[in-house]
Scaffold this motif. Structure first.
Motif, PDB file in Angstrom:
ATOM      1  N   GLY A 187      17.528 -19.006 -24.292  1.00 59.97           N
ATOM      2  CA  GLY A 187      17.301 -17.582 -24.502  1.00 59.97           C
ATOM      3  C   GLY A 187      18.408 -16.666 -24.056  1.00 59.97           C
ATOM      4  O   GLY A 187      18.362 -15.458 -24.341  1.00 59.97           O
ATOM      5  N   PHE A 188      19.418 -17.165 -23.349  1.00 54.75           N
ATOM      6  CA  PHE A 188      20.526 -16.305 -22.937  1.00 54.75           C
ATOM      7  C   PHE A 188      21.499 -16.136 -24.092  1.00 54.75           C
ATOM      8  O   PHE A 188      21.807 -17.090 -24.810  1.00 54.75           O
ATOM      9  N   THR A 189      22.009 -14.930 -24.249  1.00 52.59           N
ATOM     10  CA  THR A 189      22.938 -14.666 -25.358  1.00 52.59           C
ATOM     11  C   THR A 189      24.387 -14.953 -24.984  1.00 52.59           C
ATOM     12  O   THR A 189      25.257 -14.980 -25.853  1.00 52.59           O
ATOM     13  N   GLY A 190      24.657 -15.143 -23.710  1.00 47.27           N
ATOM     14  CA  GLY A 190      26.001 -15.463 -23.254  1.00 47.27           C
ATOM     15  C   GLY A 190      25.960 -16.008 -21.839  1.00 47.27           C
ATOM     16  O   GLY A 190      25.009 -15.735 -21.088  1.00 47.27           O
ATOM     17  N   VAL A 191      26.970 -16.762 -21.473  1.00 48.36           N
ATOM     18  CA  VAL A 191      27.071 -17.329 -20.125  1.00 48.36           C
ATOM     19  C   VAL A 191      28.469 -17.043 -19.602  1.00 48.36           C
ATOM     20  O   VAL A 191      29.468 -17.420 -20.219  1.00 48.36           O
ATOM     21  N   ASP A 192      28.532 -16.355 -18.473  1.00 43.75           N
ATOM     22  CA  ASP A 192      29.801 -16.094 -17.784  1.00 43.75           C
ATOM     23  C   ASP A 192      29.792 -16.859 -16.468  1.00 43.75           C
ATOM     24  O   ASP A 192      28.796 -16.836 -15.730  1.00 43.75           O
ATOM     25  N   ILE A 193      30.907 -17.512 -16.166  1.00 45.83           N
ATOM     26  CA  ILE A 193      31.046 -18.248 -14.907  1.00 45.83           C
ATOM     27  C   ILE A 193      32.103 -17.544 -14.076  1.00 45.83           C
ATOM     28  O   ILE A 193      33.275 -17.466 -14.473  1.00 45.83           O
ATOM     29  N   LEU A 194      31.692 -17.012 -12.933  1.00 47.20           N
ATOM     30  CA  LEU A 194      32.594 -16.279 -12.046  1.00 47.20           C
ATOM     31  C   LEU A 194      33.278 -17.279 -11.119  1.00 47.20           C
ATOM     32  O   LEU A 194      32.639 -17.877 -10.248  1.00 47.20           O
ATOM     33  N   LEU A 195      34.569 -17.459 -11.309  1.00 47.58           N
ATOM     34  CA  LEU A 195      35.322 -18.440 -10.536  1.00 47.58           C
ATOM     35  C   LEU A 195      35.644 -17.892  -9.150  1.00 47.58           C
ATOM     36  O   LEU A 195      35.859 -16.694  -8.966  1.00 47.58           O
ATOM     37  N   ALA A 196      35.685 -18.805  -8.187  1.00 54.00           N
ATOM     38  CA  ALA A 196      36.116 -18.464  -6.832  1.00 54.00           C
ATOM     39  C   ALA A 196      37.605 -18.791  -6.689  1.00 54.00           C
ATOM     40  O   ALA A 196      38.150 -19.576  -7.467  1.00 54.00           O
ATOM     41  N   PRO A 197      38.289 -18.198  -5.705  1.00 50.47           N
ATOM     42  CA  PRO A 197      39.724 -18.446  -5.570  1.00 50.47           C
ATOM     43  C   PRO A 197      40.097 -19.918  -5.416  1.00 50.47           C
ATOM     44  O   PRO A 197      41.169 -20.338  -5.857  1.00 50.47           O
ATOM     45  N   LYS A 198      39.232 -20.733  -4.802  1.00 51.05           N
ATOM     46  CA  LYS A 198      39.547 -22.140  -4.573  1.00 51.05           C
ATOM     47  C   LYS A 198      38.826 -23.070  -5.550  1.00 51.05           C
ATOM     48  O   LYS A 198      38.791 -24.279  -5.357  1.00 51.05           O
ATOM     49  N   THR A 199      38.271 -22.513  -6.612  1.00 47.78           N
ATOM     50  CA  THR A 199      37.574 -23.338  -7.597  1.00 47.78           C
ATOM     51  C   THR A 199      38.563 -24.180  -8.388  1.00 47.78           C
ATOM     52  O   THR A 199      39.631 -23.699  -8.779  1.00 47.78           O
ATOM     53  N   GLU A 200      38.204 -25.461  -8.619  1.00 53.74           N
ATOM     54  CA  GLU A 200      38.996 -26.312  -9.502  1.00 53.74           C
ATOM     55  C   GLU A 200      38.715 -25.873 -10.943  1.00 53.74           C
ATOM     56  O   GLU A 200      37.647 -26.142 -11.496  1.00 53.74           O
ATOM     57  N   ILE A 201      39.669 -25.172 -11.563  1.00 56.13           N
ATOM     58  CA  ILE A 201      39.420 -24.551 -12.863  1.00 56.13           C
ATOM     59  C   ILE A 201      39.448 -25.565 -14.003  1.00 56.13           C
ATOM     60  O   ILE A 201      38.685 -25.448 -14.963  1.00 56.13           O
ATOM     61  N   GLU A 202      40.303 -26.574 -13.919  1.00 51.06           N
ATOM     62  CA  GLU A 202      40.520 -27.482 -15.049  1.00 51.06           C
ATOM     63  C   GLU A 202      39.230 -28.123 -15.570  1.00 51.06           C
ATOM     64  O   GLU A 202      38.964 -28.060 -16.780  1.00 51.06           O
ATOM     65  N   PRO A 203      38.389 -28.744 -14.726  1.00 54.10           N
ATOM     66  CA  PRO A 203      37.185 -29.373 -15.287  1.00 54.10           C
ATOM     67  C   PRO A 203      36.209 -28.374 -15.899  1.00 54.10           C
ATOM     68  O   PRO A 203      35.562 -28.663 -16.902  1.00 54.10           O
ATOM     69  N   ILE A 204      36.114 -27.173 -15.306  1.00 55.89           N
ATOM     70  CA  ILE A 204      35.195 -26.170 -15.853  1.00 55.89           C
ATOM     71  C   ILE A 204      35.700 -25.672 -17.202  1.00 55.89           C
ATOM     72  O   ILE A 204      34.920 -25.459 -18.137  1.00 55.89           O
ATOM     73  N   GLU A 205      37.014 -25.487 -17.321  1.00 56.86           N
ATOM     74  CA  GLU A 205      37.582 -25.038 -18.589  1.00 56.86           C
ATOM     75  C   GLU A 205      37.389 -26.100 -19.670  1.00 56.86           C
ATOM     76  O   GLU A 205      37.098 -25.770 -20.832  1.00 56.86           O
ATOM     77  N   ARG A 206      37.543 -27.372 -19.317  1.00 54.18           N
ATOM     78  CA  ARG A 206      37.309 -28.449 -20.286  1.00 54.18           C
ATOM     79  C   ARG A 206      35.868 -28.421 -20.784  1.00 54.18           C
ATOM     80  O   ARG A 206      35.604 -28.558 -21.987  1.00 54.18           O
ATOM     81  N   GLU A 207      34.936 -28.228 -19.866  1.00 50.77           N
ATOM     82  CA  GLU A 207      33.525 -28.196 -20.240  1.00 50.77           C
ATOM     83  C   GLU A 207      33.200 -26.961 -21.073  1.00 50.77           C
ATOM     84  O   GLU A 207      32.390 -27.017 -21.998  1.00 50.77           O
ATOM     85  N   ARG A 208      33.825 -25.837 -20.753  1.00 54.89           N
ATOM     86  CA  ARG A 208      33.590 -24.617 -21.537  1.00 54.89           C
ATOM     87  C   ARG A 208      34.078 -24.791 -22.975  1.00 54.89           C
ATOM     88  O   ARG A 208      33.384 -24.430 -23.931  1.00 54.89           O
TER      89      ARG A 208
END
Length: 651
Positions: A399-420
């Motif tokens: 039912g959500f029309t969009g999903v935003d993921i708020l990254l933290a400064p020390k978040t490993e971005i690569e795996p999240i970007e691959r999944e997105r």
């Protein structure tokens, strides 16, 4: 006793619709207080006395807990509806408040933990000007040893030990570090004058509980900030050194280490028969907690920092995030959406964040800025990396029309970007975003600026494992899709393509496929494939002796992916003796062409016929053939009593 919601408008700074909240959550609500943590604290105490109170204020949770302790009552539940909803430029926030309350009241699985004991054995590494003063400050609370990296003068103090040497290897974590040193020189405290060092020796091994690294060099571990018990500071920054010394002093006692992930080795597709397949978790783990272990992997729970990337990327579900389980996260998403819509909201958006960065960003945006829009529902998760493509797609399909993921400064971005990217390709259609922001006002401006349109789909019921949920959600998001959609390289969904001109139907791929996506047919020479089960691990392509297999990352939302299709089949060869099919006709004929009458072992005509026989007929033919090496001599005659009696008469 049913729970009762205790409301407060925080000095009139937010509008609270008690009737809507009560109807949407099913809870009985108090009147709307104004200063529940100050002048109306007595009313809070009365609510705590009655029991089952849920305070709609998280800021003063400690104050309410203190009041409960004075009354010998358990600390009440608290939920924040002010920072995340009430303080907003959008006036109509009752549906979001109801959703946040419903989420907070969901039961949570207890986190599995293991005890870690630290006795306070501390190793300080660095030059004398930084390491020795730090040792002086820590000597009263820890058993300190200093590994000097320079030729600094020896201290006269015996409050701590001092050694010299070259650190060759370090493993372990809080309470169980193991170190190897060469050229180790231990301090000799005897004699008059300055202390001296003994003779150096190589291959020394020791252990400690805490490491304070003031060397200023490269860290001893990958992702050092995620290694429990390993503290680093720039020796040229006195404030950083002081903070590290203070933190080191707290590392004594028994600590609870969460067990972040669960491993089902039977589902792991890392390798088969020594042939490497999937390495996604090994490649992405930032701490090195995952290592190969035969045909599967092993995870060291003491080193695992709980980033969750391995569980999001695991194609088979062998690695599952367990703090909390995936099913609990999906249940939270469903409750947030259902409650928001039932309370009169429409077209909600999900904002996934962590703590403390995400929580602080939202609080600052609410207190000093515009806050969050009324249709943006924040959901705090334990690990952003564990929120993979399955959860993203499920949120849209719920039912959500969009999903935003708020990254933290020390978040490993690569795996999240691959999944997105994977989720967008499977049906997200750019409704999934990563927000790499550190300014609360920029967060508000970004969320107020975008309003994706409604999806107009029926919400799904997210049952099964992550792979099944992802397929169900993607299919709901693409109900009219008739063809497979291409996916990024490395995706865990796809097809296996076989070059039939090269394939000999040896079936090595089918015998080693870890998920059963590639199958044989016991009744005929046939190679079959079920796309829904394929993990794209690559073992089949690796083991194929003819290099006839290639992988094609894609997602087929149709029911064709659930059915078995034939990749390659040939006419069977029938045994020349019994007529039963036993092999591939083209293969047998090719062998006959190359061996029969040409190879020394098959120069004889009868020997060449063996190639054309099934296993049973071949054994019978070999047994009855002349010169059979398996045949024994003539069996001796059975001896009887008369033989023994006649032998006695002869003597």
């Amino acid at each position: 006793m049913p729970k009762r919601l205790i409301l407060c408008d925080c000095l009139g700074s937010q509008n609270i619709d008690a009737a809507t909240l009560s109807k949407a959550t099913g809870l009985k609500c108090s009147r709307v207080h104004t200063a529940l943590c100050m002048t109306e604290l007595g009313a809070a105490a009365e609510a705590i006395k009655r029991g089952e109170a849920v305070f709609a204020c998280a800021q003063e949770a400690e104050r309410f807990a203190a009041v409960a302790a004075e009354l010998n009552q358990p600390a009440p539940d608290c939920v924040d509806i002010r920072d995340r909803a009430g303080w907003s430029d959008d006036p109509e926030c009752a549906p979001k408040m109801a959703a946040l309350i419903a989420d907070a009241l969901l039961p949570h699985s207890p986190t599995k933990t293991i005890d870690v004991v630290s006795e306070g054995l501390c190793l300080i590494i660095g030059r004398g000007d930084a390491a020795l003063p730090a040792a002086e400050r820590l000597a009263d609370v820890l058993a300190v040893t200093v590994l000097l990296t320079d030729g600094a003068d020896m201290p006269v103090s015996r409050a701590f030990e001092v050694i010299r040497g070259q650190l060759r290897g370090t493993t372990g974590t809080l309470g169980n570090f193991a170190l190897r040193l060469d050229g180790l020189q231990q301090m000799q405290p005897g004699g008059r004058g300055a202390f001296t060092f003994g003779a150096p020796r190589d291959g020394a091994e020791t252990q400690c509980d805490v490491i304070l690294d003031l060397s200023g060099g490269a860290p001893l571990f990958p992702s050092p900030e995620k290694r429990d018990g390993y503290l680093r500071a720039d020796p040229g920054d006195p404030n950083a050194v002081a903070a590290a010394v203070f933190e080191a002093a707290q590392h004594v006692g028994t600590f609870e280490k969460p067990l972040h992930v669960a491993l089902d080795a039977g589902l792991c597709a890392h390798s088969r028969a020594g042939q490497t397949g999937c390495t996604r978790c090994l490649d992405i783990c930032p701490t090195g907690a995952i290592r190969p272990d035969g045909d599967h992997v092993a995870i060291d729970p003491m080193i695992c920092a709980g980033c969750g990337a391995c569980s999001a990327l695991c194609p088979s579900g062998a690695v599952q995030y367990d703090a909390p389980p995936v099913a609990e996260v999906l249940r939270r998403i469903r409750v947030l959406s259902d409650t928001f819509l039932a309370a009169g909201g429409c077209d909600p958006r999900l904002l996934v964040h962590d703590a403390p960065h995400g929580r602080d960003m939202i609080a600052l945006a609410a207190r000093f800025g515009r806050g969050l829009p009324a249709d943006v529902i924040p959901m705090e998760v334990a690990a952003l990396g564990a929120f993979g493509h399955a959860e993203m797609l499920a949120a849209l399909a719920l039912g959500f029309t969009g999903v935003d993921i708020l990254l933290a400064p020390k978040t490993e971005i690569e795996p999240i970007e691959r999944e997105r990217k994977l989720a967008n390709a499977m049906g997200g259609d750019s409704r999934l975003r990563l927000l790499d922001l550190t300014d609360p006002d920029a967060l508000s401006d970004t969320l107020y600026g975008d309003h994706p349109g409604a999806l107009g789909i029926e919400p799904i019921l997210p049952l099964g494992n992550r792979r099944q949920v992802a397929r169900l959600a993607a299919k709901a998001l693409k109900p009219d899709a008739a063809e497979p959609v291409p996916l990024p390289d490395g995706a865990p969904y796809g097809a296996v393509l076989v070059d039939t001109d090269l394939c000999t139907l040896c079936l090595s791929c089918a015998s080693l496929c870890p998920s059963g996506a590639i199958l044989d047919n016991p009744d005929k020479p046939q190679l079959r494939f079920q796309e829904d089960a394929c993990l794209q691990c690559g073992i089949c392509a690796t083991v194929c002796p003819e290099d006839a297999i290639t992988l094609q990352p894609r997602f087929d939302p149709t029911d064709a992916a659930l059915a078995q299709k034939v990749l390659h089949e040939e006419e069977p060869f029938c045994c020349i003796e019994c007529g039963n099919p036993f092999g591939v006709k083209s293969t047998v004929e090719k062998i006959m062409e190359k061996l029969a009458g040409k190879h020394a072992m098959f120069a004889d005509t009868n020997a060449g016929r063996l190639i054309q026989m099934c296993d049973d007929c071949r054994i019978r033919a070999q047994y009855h053939a002349s010169g059979n090496p398996l045949a024994g001599g003539e069996r001796p005659r059975v001896r009887t009593t008369d033989d023994y009696l006649s032998k006695r008469r002869d003597h």
